[in-house]
Motif scaffolding. Structure first.
Motif, mmCIF file in Angstrom:
data_model
loop_
_atom_site.group_PDB
_atom_site.id
_atom_site.type_symbol
_atom_site.label_atom_id
_atom_site.label_comp_id
_atom_site.label_asym_id
_atom_site.label_seq_id
_atom_site.Cartn_x
_atom_site.Cartn_y
_atom_site.Cartn_z
ATOM 1 N N ASP A 74 0.813 -1.216 0.000
ATOM 2 C CA ASP A 74 0.000 0.000 0.000
ATOM 3 C C ASP A 74 0.851 1.272 0.000
ATOM 4 O O ASP A 74 0.379 2.336 -0.387
ATOM 5 N N LYS A 75 2.115 1.178 0.453
ATOM 6 C CA LYS A 75 3.016 2.338 0.465
ATOM 7 C C LYS A 75 3.505 2.708 -0.933
ATOM 8 O O LYS A 75 4.005 3.812 -1.139
ATOM 9 N N LEU A 76 3.381 1.773 -1.892
ATOM 10 C CA LEU A 76 3.816 2.066 -3.263
ATOM 11 C C LEU A 76 2.884 3.109 -3.877
ATOM 12 O O LEU A 76 1.727 3.231 -3.469
ATOM 13 N N PRO A 77 3.368 3.850 -4.870
ATOM 14 C CA PRO A 77 2.501 4.851 -5.508
ATOM 15 C C PRO A 77 1.200 4.232 -6.024
ATOM 16 O O PRO A 77 1.184 3.062 -6.448
ATOM 17 N N ALA A 78 0.133 5.012 -5.985
ATOM 18 C CA ALA A 78 -1.185 4.544 -6.422
ATOM 19 C C ALA A 78 -1.097 3.907 -7.808
ATOM 20 O O ALA A 78 -0.468 4.457 -8.707
ATOM 21 N N GLY A 79 -1.729 2.758 -7.955
ATOM 22 C CA GLY A 79 -1.777 2.077 -9.244
ATOM 23 C C GLY A 79 -0.601 1.142 -9.509
ATOM 24 O O GLY A 79 -0.645 0.357 -10.460
ATOM 25 N N THR A 80 0.439 1.206 -8.694
ATOM 26 C CA THR A 80 1.633 0.392 -8.934
ATOM 27 C C THR A 80 1.328 -1.099 -8.855
ATOM 28 O O THR A 80 1.711 -1.864 -9.743
ATOM 29 N N VAL A 81 0.645 -1.525 -7.785
ATOM 30 C CA VAL A 81 0.370 -2.951 -7.615
ATOM 31 C C VAL A 81 -0.505 -3.461 -8.751
ATOM 32 O O VAL A 81 -0.196 -4.495 -9.366
ATOM 33 N N ALA A 82 -1.560 -2.756 -9.083
ATOM 34 C CA ALA A 82 -2.444 -3.179 -10.176
ATOM 35 C C ALA A 82 -1.658 -3.298 -11.479
ATOM 36 O O ALA A 82 -1.836 -4.249 -12.245
ATOM 37 N N SER A 83 -0.782 -2.351 -11.724
ATOM 38 C CA SER A 83 0.047 -2.382 -12.928
ATOM 39 C C SER A 83 0.982 -3.594 -12.926
ATOM 40 O O SER A 83 1.117 -4.292 -13.931
ATOM 41 N N LEU A 84 1.625 -3.850 -11.778
ATOM 42 C CA LEU A 84 2.567 -4.966 -11.691
ATOM 43 C C LEU A 84 1.891 -6.324 -11.890
ATOM 44 O O LEU A 84 2.535 -7.283 -12.313
ATOM 45 N N LEU A 85 0.610 -6.411 -11.575
ATOM 46 C CA LEU A 85 -0.109 -7.679 -11.692
ATOM 47 C C LEU A 85 -0.597 -7.976 -13.106
ATOM 48 O O LEU A 85 -1.152 -9.043 -13.360
ATOM 49 N N THR A 86 -0.366 -7.053 -14.045
ATOM 50 C CA THR A 86 -0.776 -7.287 -15.436
ATOM 51 C C THR A 86 0.251 -8.193 -16.127
ATOM 52 O O THR A 86 1.438 -8.173 -15.784
ATOM 53 N N PRO A 87 -0.203 -8.971 -17.122
ATOM 54 C CA PRO A 87 0.720 -9.888 -17.817
ATOM 55 C C PRO A 87 1.941 -9.179 -18.438
ATOM 56 O O PRO A 87 3.036 -9.733 -18.431
ATOM 57 N N GLU A 88 1.774 -7.963 -18.921
ATOM 58 C CA GLU A 88 2.877 -7.233 -19.548
ATOM 59 C C GLU A 88 3.992 -6.904 -18.564
ATOM 60 O O GLU A 88 5.141 -6.721 -18.948
#
Length: 169
Positions: A74-88
């Motif tokens: 949760d400390k990562l910038p907003a959207g980082t986790v969602a982005s990292l979980l994408t196949p790309e």
């Protein structure tokens, strides 16, 4: 050596286990199965699955895993986790996750001030030990505190940390 400040839980007996995220981490389960039981590590478990690292971390090992909590992600910038979980982003996610894994079984007592740990990813973490416990310094200078140490699994040990560690590249 650790836990004098009361901020870090440790155990010396792998047989009794360590409570993490409302679940008992026990030596008869592997690292993945223990982590899957922790309510504090749902993001990490999802990331390990997305990166295709489940079978690796269920392997023989031994591994030492520095496991970021949901709060750490949760400390990562907003959207980082969602982005990292994408196949790309799988290669980047894999790089970050393997930066949290060190070959071998390193218990808290094995971690010494100034020690350099080479991660599975290939870069190093620096151990910093003082009266308040153990901190890890990542390749970018970020700091993470070990909040629960010595969660022993059948194929290694997990230390819970409060900040996601980042490799230099």
């Amino acid at each position: 050596m650790m836990g004098n400040g009361g901020s870090m839980s440790t155990t010396t007996s792998g047989s009794e286990g360590v409570m993490v995220g409302g679940a008992m981490m026990t030596a008869n389960k592997d690292i993945v199965d223990n982590a899957a039981g922790s309510a504090d590590h749902t993001t990490l478990v999802a990331a390990v699955k997305a990166a295709g690292l489940v079978e690796t971390l269920k392997g023989t090992g031994p591994f030492t895993v520095f496991a970021p909590t949901n709060g750490a992600f949760d400390k990562l910038p907003a959207g980082t986790v969602a982005s990292l979980l994408t196949p790309e982003m799988k290669p980047t996610l894999t790089k970050i996750l393997t930066y949290h894994v060190v070959p071998g079984r390193l218990m808290a007592a094995d971690l010494k001030n100034g020690q350099m740990l080479t991660t599975v990813e290939g870069e190093t973490l620096t151990v910093m030990v003082d009266g308040s416990g153990v901190m890890l310094k990542d390749a970018k200078g970020g700091m993470s505190k070990v909040t629960i140490a010595n969660a022993v699994s059948s194929n290694g040990v997990t230390h819970v940390i409060d900040t996601v560690l980042m490799p230099a590249k």
